[in-house]
Design a protein around this motif. Sequence first.
Motif, PDB file in Angstrom:
ATOM      1  N   VAL A   7       0.848  -1.188   0.000  1.00  0.00           N
ATOM      2  CA  VAL A   7       0.000   0.000   0.000  1.00  0.00           C
ATOM      3  C   VAL A   7       0.886   1.242   0.000  1.00  0.00           C
ATOM      4  N   PHE A   8       0.590   2.177  -0.875  1.00  0.00           N
ATOM      5  CA  PHE A   8       1.366   3.417  -0.998  1.00  0.00           C
ATOM      6  C   PHE A   8       1.031   4.355   0.171  1.00  0.00           C
ATOM      7  N   LEU A   9       2.057   4.956   0.771  1.00  0.00           N
ATOM      8  CA  LEU A   9       1.866   5.908   1.874  1.00  0.00           C
ATOM      9  C   LEU A   9       2.631   7.188   1.586  1.00  0.00           C
ATOM     10  N   HIS A  10       1.927   8.319   1.615  1.00  0.00           N
ATOM     11  CA  HIS A  10       2.571   9.624   1.466  1.00  0.00           C
ATOM     12  C   HIS A  10       2.629  10.308   2.822  1.00  0.00           C
ATOM     13  N   ILE A  11       3.676  11.093   3.037  1.00  0.00           N
ATOM     14  CA  ILE A  11       3.908  11.730   4.327  1.00  0.00           C
ATOM     15  C   ILE A  11       2.726  12.580   4.778  1.00  0.00           C
ATOM     16  N   THR A  12       1.990  13.128   3.817  1.00  0.00           N
ATOM     17  CA  THR A  12       0.876  14.010   4.182  1.00  0.00           C
ATOM     18  C   THR A  12      -0.289  13.246   4.809  1.00  0.00           C
ATOM     19  N   GLU A  13      -0.302  11.913   4.679  1.00  0.00           N
ATOM     20  CA  GLU A  13      -1.381  11.120   5.260  1.00  0.00           C
ATOM     21  C   GLU A  13      -1.069  10.649   6.681  1.00  0.00           C
ATOM     22  N   LEU A  14       0.134  10.932   7.181  1.00  0.00           N
ATOM     23  CA  LEU A  14       0.477  10.581   8.566  1.00  0.00           C
ATOM     24  C   LEU A  14      -0.031  11.671   9.494  1.00  0.00           C
ATOM     25  N   LYS A  15      -0.830  11.296  10.454  1.00  0.00           N
ATOM     26  CA  LYS A  15      -1.457  12.262  11.348  1.00  0.00           C
ATOM     27  C   LYS A  15      -0.856  12.169  12.755  1.00  0.00           C
ATOM     28  N   ASP A  16      -0.615  13.337  13.341  1.00  0.00           N
ATOM     29  CA  ASP A  16      -0.181  13.435  14.747  1.00  0.00           C
ATOM     30  C   ASP A  16       1.083  12.633  15.027  1.00  0.00           C
ATOM     31  N   ALA A  17       2.008  12.584  14.074  1.00  0.00           N
ATOM     32  CA  ALA A  17       3.248  11.827  14.277  1.00  0.00           C
ATOM     33  C   ALA A  17       4.250  12.657  15.070  1.00  0.00           C
ATOM     34  N   SER A  18       4.896  12.030  16.041  1.00  0.00           N
ATOM     35  CA  SER A  18       5.903  12.722  16.849  1.00  0.00           C
ATOM     36  C   SER A  18       7.277  12.684  16.206  1.00  0.00           C
ATOM     37  N   ARG A  19       7.403  11.943  15.117  1.00  0.00           N
ATOM     38  CA  ARG A  19       8.665  11.870  14.372  1.00  0.00           C
ATOM     39  C   ARG A  19       8.361  11.454  12.951  1.00  0.00           C
ATOM     40  N   ARG A  20       9.374  11.483  12.106  1.00  0.00           N
ATOM     41  CA  ARG A  20       9.198  11.029  10.724  1.00  0.00           C
ATOM     42  C   ARG A  20       9.256   9.505  10.686  1.00  0.00           C
ATOM     43  N   PRO A  21       8.570   8.898   9.743  1.00  0.00           N
ATOM     44  CA  PRO A  21       8.533   7.438   9.672  1.00  0.00           C
ATOM     45  C   PRO A  21       9.873   6.837   9.262  1.00  0.00           C
TER      46      PRO A  21
END
Length: 224
Positions: free
Chosen positions: A31-45
């Motif tokens: 599944v494709f994941l773009h950074i803009t779809e990560l919510k309330d993250a305390s750090r980068r993936p």
Amino acid sequence: MKPGLRRGQLTKWKDERGFGFIQPADGSSEVFLHITELKDASRRPAAGDTIYYYAAEQDGKVRALNAFILGARLKPASSATQASHAQASHAQSGNRSSASADSLCPFPALEVLLLSIFPLVGMIHFGLKTGNLLPFLLYPTFSLLSYAQYAEDKSRAKRGVWRIPEKNLILCDLAGGWIGGFVAQRKLRHKVSKSSYQGVFWLVVGMHYIFWLGWLVASKDLVG
């Protein structure tokens, strides 16, 4: 496609470009994941993270929506905390301009002078010997372009959107913009902590030094 929250492991992540791929726990296709779809993250993936997400098919590709990283999600603030933050934000609104200015480093004037004096000597000598002033045009032009690219890339990194490829930054520095690149790195605090990038950048600077050293030596031999 069944609705509902899903779980998977982030197997690939391209931080520079802000996207990656999740391997779902049920063994289905990535599944494709773009950074803009990560919510309330305390750090980068990072590769290996467990991701919870909702899936949707767009343009023939399954994409992750409203995703979050297990163990790296900011806790929702309580009403009292939110009110406190709102008051603090209101009290500090008059200081935002100064805080923004303080986030930038001062212009590295002495370092720029020391780094550019040898190429400047080479350019002056080149101009006097050949009458060609092209280096005096290339260095300032590409330095301004390089600074602009670093600033834009820094802005994109803050917004979590598609980044400028590092090779584009390096090619601009190689074309003569390395002085502007150096200023941008120091003043904007961008790319200075990435050792692999710094290694390539200083290799580019060394190539310019070698070029001008070679020119000075060769022109001396021609005169002799």
